[in-house]
Write a protein that holds these residues in place. Structure first.
Motif, PDB file in Angstrom:
ATOM      1  N   ASN A  56       0.826  -1.210   0.000  1.00 53.02           N
ATOM      2  CA  ASN A  56       0.000   0.000   0.000  1.00 53.02           C
ATOM      3  C   ASN A  56       0.861   1.261   0.000  1.00 53.02           C
ATOM      4  OD1 ASN A  56      -2.348  -1.446  -0.063  1.00 53.02           O
ATOM      5  ND2 ASN A  56      -2.883  -1.140   2.086  1.00 53.02           N
ATOM      6  N   LEU A  57       1.957   1.219   0.766  1.00 56.90           N
ATOM      7  CA  LEU A  57       2.884   2.359   0.761  1.00 56.90           C
ATOM      8  C   LEU A  57       3.461   2.560  -0.636  1.00 56.90           C
ATOM      9  CD1 LEU A  57       4.798   1.731   4.121  1.00 56.90           C
ATOM     10  CD2 LEU A  57       3.265   3.641   3.627  1.00 56.90           C
ATOM     11  N   MET A  58       3.821   1.448  -1.292  1.00 56.29           N
ATOM     12  CA  MET A  58       4.357   1.526  -2.640  1.00 56.29           C
ATOM     13  C   MET A  58       3.322   2.073  -3.618  1.00 56.29           C
ATOM     14  SD  MET A  58       7.500   0.852  -3.164  1.00 56.29           S
ATOM     15  CE  MET A  58       8.943  -0.143  -2.854  1.00 56.29           C
ATOM     16  N   PHE A  59       2.084   1.586  -3.497  1.00 55.09           N
ATOM     17  CA  PHE A  59       1.035   2.039  -4.405  1.00 55.09           C
ATOM     18  C   PHE A  59       0.773   3.538  -4.241  1.00 55.09           C
ATOM     19  CE2 PHE A  59      -0.920  -2.409  -4.742  1.00 55.09           C
ATOM     20  CZ  PHE A  59      -0.376  -2.593  -5.994  1.00 55.09           C
ATOM     21  N   CYS A  60       0.828   4.018  -2.999  1.00 50.59           N
ATOM     22  CA  CYS A  60       0.553   5.435  -2.761  1.00 50.59           C
ATOM     23  C   CYS A  60       1.614   6.331  -3.407  1.00 50.59           C
ATOM     24  CB  CYS A  60       0.488   5.713  -1.256  1.00 50.59           C
ATOM     25  SG  CYS A  60      -1.026   5.113  -0.474  1.00 50.59           S
ATOM     26  N   VAL A  61       2.856   5.874  -3.400  1.00 46.77           N
ATOM     27  CA  VAL A  61       3.935   6.707  -3.942  1.00 46.77           C
ATOM     28  C   VAL A  61       4.134   6.497  -5.431  1.00 46.77           C
ATOM     29  CG1 VAL A  61       5.860   5.105  -3.577  1.00 46.77           C
ATOM     30  CG2 VAL A  61       6.258   7.559  -3.405  1.00 46.77           C
ATOM     31  N   VAL A  62       3.717   5.320  -5.939  1.00 45.86           N
ATOM     32  CA  VAL A  62       4.031   4.992  -7.315  1.00 45.86           C
ATOM     33  C   VAL A  62       3.171   5.756  -8.319  1.00 45.86           C
ATOM     34  CG1 VAL A  62       2.440   3.065  -7.773  1.00 45.86           C
ATOM     35  CG2 VAL A  62       4.771   3.025  -8.729  1.00 45.86           C
ATOM     36  N   VAL A  63       1.955   6.124  -7.945  1.00 43.11           N
ATOM     37  CA  VAL A  63       1.084   6.843  -8.884  1.00 43.11           C
ATOM     38  C   VAL A  63       1.665   8.208  -9.253  1.00 43.11           C
ATOM     39  CG1 VAL A  63      -1.189   7.902  -9.191  1.00 43.11           C
ATOM     40  CG2 VAL A  63      -1.011   5.598  -8.252  1.00 43.11           C
ATOM     41  N   PRO A  64       1.989   9.071  -8.260  1.00 41.35           N
ATOM     42  CA  PRO A  64       2.622  10.337  -8.643  1.00 41.35           C
ATOM     43  C   PRO A  64       3.999  10.143  -9.268  1.00 41.35           C
ATOM     44  CG  PRO A  64       2.638  10.075  -6.251  1.00 41.35           C
ATOM     45  CD  PRO A  64       1.747   9.015  -6.804  1.00 41.35           C
ATOM     46  N   ASN A 187      12.752  13.487  -8.348  1.00 44.46           N
ATOM     47  CA  ASN A 187      13.888  13.247  -7.452  1.00 44.46           C
ATOM     48  C   ASN A 187      13.426  13.077  -6.008  1.00 44.46           C
ATOM     49  OD1 ASN A 187      16.734  13.121  -6.743  1.00 44.46           O
ATOM     50  ND2 ASN A 187      16.450  15.171  -5.888  1.00 44.46           N
ATOM     51  N   CYS A 188      12.511  13.940  -5.562  1.00 44.21           N
ATOM     52  CA  CYS A 188      12.017  13.874  -4.182  1.00 44.21           C
ATOM     53  C   CYS A 188      11.229  12.587  -3.927  1.00 44.21           C
ATOM     54  CB  CYS A 188      11.136  15.087  -3.882  1.00 44.21           C
ATOM     55  SG  CYS A 188      12.037  16.660  -3.839  1.00 44.21           S
ATOM     56  N   ILE A 189      10.438  12.185  -4.917  1.00 41.38           N
ATOM     57  CA  ILE A 189       9.651  10.958  -4.770  1.00 41.38           C
ATOM     58  C   ILE A 189      10.566   9.745  -4.666  1.00 41.38           C
ATOM     59  CG2 ILE A 189       8.015   9.424  -5.922  1.00 41.38           C
ATOM     60  CD1 ILE A 189       6.682  11.926  -7.084  1.00 41.38           C
ATOM     61  N   MET A 190      11.661   9.718  -5.433  1.00 47.61           N
ATOM     62  CA  MET A 190      12.594   8.604  -5.360  1.00 47.61           C
ATOM     63  C   MET A 190      13.245   8.515  -3.982  1.00 47.61           C
ATOM     64  SD  MET A 190      12.437   6.819  -8.038  1.00 47.61           S
ATOM     65  CE  MET A 190      13.833   5.758  -7.666  1.00 47.61           C
ATOM     66  N   LYS A 191      13.499   9.645  -3.353  1.00 45.10           N
ATOM     67  CA  LYS A 191      14.044   9.637  -1.992  1.00 45.10           C
ATOM     68  C   LYS A 191      13.019   9.069  -1.012  1.00 45.10           C
ATOM     69  CE  LYS A 191      17.877  11.569  -3.296  1.00 45.10           C
ATOM     70  NZ  LYS A 191      19.110  10.751  -3.380  1.00 45.10           N
ATOM     71  N   THR A 192      11.757   9.383  -1.261  1.00 46.92           N
ATOM     72  CA  THR A 192      10.689   8.844  -0.422  1.00 46.92           C
ATOM     73  C   THR A 192      10.628   7.327  -0.546  1.00 46.92           C
ATOM     74  OG1 THR A 192       9.397  10.870  -0.757  1.00 46.92           O
ATOM     75  CG2 THR A 192       8.210   8.956   0.081  1.00 46.92           C
ATOM     76  N   ILE A 279       8.571  -0.847  -9.772  1.00 45.73           N
ATOM     77  CA  ILE A 279       9.131   0.268 -10.538  1.00 45.73           C
ATOM     78  C   ILE A 279      10.262   0.978  -9.786  1.00 45.73           C
ATOM     79  CG2 ILE A 279       8.657   2.542 -11.563  1.00 45.73           C
ATOM     80  CD1 ILE A 279       5.877   1.540 -12.267  1.00 45.73           C
ATOM     81  N   PRO A 280      10.079   1.350  -8.520  1.00 48.92           N
ATOM     82  CA  PRO A 280      11.167   2.039  -7.816  1.00 48.92           C
ATOM     83  C   PRO A 280      12.457   1.225  -7.762  1.00 48.92           C
ATOM     84  CG  PRO A 280       9.114   2.260  -6.601  1.00 48.92           C
ATOM     85  CD  PRO A 280       8.867   1.246  -7.672  1.00 48.92           C
ATOM     86  N   THR A 281      12.358  -0.079  -7.508  1.00 50.90           N
ATOM     87  CA  THR A 281      13.538  -0.935  -7.454  1.00 50.90           C
ATOM     88  C   THR A 281      14.192  -1.034  -8.827  1.00 50.90           C
ATOM     89  OG1 THR A 281      12.485  -2.236  -5.705  1.00 50.90           O
ATOM     90  CG2 THR A 281      14.387  -3.212  -6.811  1.00 50.90           C
TER      91      THR A 281
END
Length: 423
Positions: A56-64, A187-192, A279-281
């Motif tokens: 759920n944490l991943m889904f919340c950040v992955v959309v933006p 860049n900020c989202i990737m740090k998150t 995606i982030p990984t």
């Protein structure tokens, strides 16, 4: 010193392995118990929330992140022709690799028949499916802006991001404040994302405990042969064709570099059953590899929805299994249609757990229109049991495909140039 350096550089992978192994052990020792078809003990499935929190944490950040990364990549390109070239090469590569995967799986199911005995099949009701026009509309657009901002609308979100990125290009491209804002947000989202990944080992523990507790006993049941063939083929495909694709895309030494990074996205995707959550990984390992950021910002988010080699292989398995169930011969003519449908139906499958329901309905409607009430439930059951390896091939393959796209965008020697700079 070397021991400390090894632990420092590989602590995340080691912690993931600990979480995975521990989850498997707990799930095996504490399985779901059923009596006369009713669950009397939930077993280790009670640990599923640990994994759900992570995803759920991943889904919340992955959309933006998807919107900002794609729009930023296109908006900040100095040459619009490069953006078009990246997109065109990416989609073409997805279709080719999915077709290769489908053909290979068809050969395997012909050599090793999936159905060798009789199966008890429970009929189920299937609602009326969407027409072709409605399916196209829903796959690529949404009627309201707010509906775009959902993990269930990743493909329409990608379409919107691509259009917006080109809009920023027409307005001035990298020189606009919007392009700079998109780059900063990415860049900020990737740090998150890095912060969220610290919780990943606990999430994996919960997911694997749930998977083994739920499906472990079924692996020796009626579907065991099909499951075994598909699981083995998924790992073989990733192990054999990934270095081939990497070598083609990156030249000499590319396969070795790829294998140094492949485990991480493979483990994340297998554990979460989500291409989107991987995606982030994938972006992290692609950056470490030296792949151009504008390539990864387009290939990886787009691949989470459209690059589905594992799903294409699974589609062939489903069709072959159902043909066997109904006592039909999976002939070459039907195989050609199955491969075409598998490739294009897999593109429509969302990168979320259990998100292949639409693709299942497409397959069953094409091949078993008169037996939908029987075929569709079986297809869904197979999809749920085979979701982890299918997602692993899909998502880990996104990283590998970025090698091929880089070849056509940055030249055959792009990796050698990166390695040369690193030295």
């Amino acid at each position: 010193m070397k021991s400390n350096s090894f632990l420092k550089n590989n602590w995340f992978i080691l912690s993931m392995l600990v979480g995975i192994v521990a989850g498997c052990i707990v799930g095996w020792l504490w399985p779901v118990v059923t009596v006369d078809g009713e669950v009397v003990s939930a077993g280790a499935t009670v640990l599923e929330p640990l994994g759900t929190v992570f995803i759920n944490l991943m889904f919340c950040v992955v959309v933006p992140m998807v919107f900002c990364s794609i729009a930023s990549a296109i908006a900040n390109m100095g040459d619009m022709r490069r953006a078009g070239k990246v997109l065109g090469t990416t989609v073409a590569t997805f279709l080719v690799t999915a077709a290769i995967a489908s053909i290979i799986m068809y050969v395997v199911v012909r050599v090793f028949p999936l159905v060798t005995g009789s199966y008890e099949i429970t009929e189920g009701e299937v609602g009326t499916g969407l027409g072709l026009a409605d399916m196209i509309i829903n796959f690529f657009t949404k009627p309201d802006f707010i509906e775009l901002w959902s993990r269930r609308a990743i493909l329409p979100l990608i379409v919107a991001a691509v259009i917006f990125g080109f809009g920023v290009q027409l307005a001035g491209g990298p020189e606009t404040a919007t392009a700079k804002l998109l780059a900063d947000l990415s860049n900020c989202i990737m740090k998150t994302v890095k912060i969220i990944t610290y919780y990943a080992p606990i999430g994996f523990f919960g997911f694997f405990a749930y998977l083994v507790a739920t499906y472990g006993p079924q692996l020796i049941g009626d579907y065991s042969r099909t499951l075994l063939i598909y699981y083995v083929m998924s790992f073989l495909y990733l192990a054999v064709f990934s270095p081939i694709y990497a070598r083609f895309g990156g030249g000499k030494g590319a396969a070795k570099v790829m294998f140094q990074h492949l485990f991480k996205p493979a483990a994340v995707s297998f554990g979460t059953c989500s291409s989107v959550a991987t995606i982030p990984t994938n972006m992290e390992v692609a950056e470490d590899t030296g792949i151009s950021k504008d390539v990864t910002d387009i290939v990886l988010p787009l691949g989470a929805t459209m690059h589905m080699d594992g799903s294409a292989m699974l589609a062939i398995v489903k069709v072959a299994f159902l043909f066997g169930i109904f006592g039909l011969d999976f002939t070459s003519g039907q195989a050609i249609l199955a491969i075409i449908v598998a490739v294009f139906a897999s593109v429509a499958m969302s990168g979320i757990p259990g998100g292949g329901g639409t693709g299942d309905l497409v397959l069953c409607t094409v091949f078993f229109p008169d037996q939908l009430a029987i075929a569709y439930p079986i297809s869904i059951a197979l999809a749920n049991l085979m979701d982890p390896p299918a997602t692993m091939v899909n998502a880990a393959g996104d990283y590998v495909v970025s090698f091929i796209v880089s070849r056509f965008v940055d030249g055959k020697d792009w990796l050698q140039k990166k390695l040369g700079k690193a030295e």
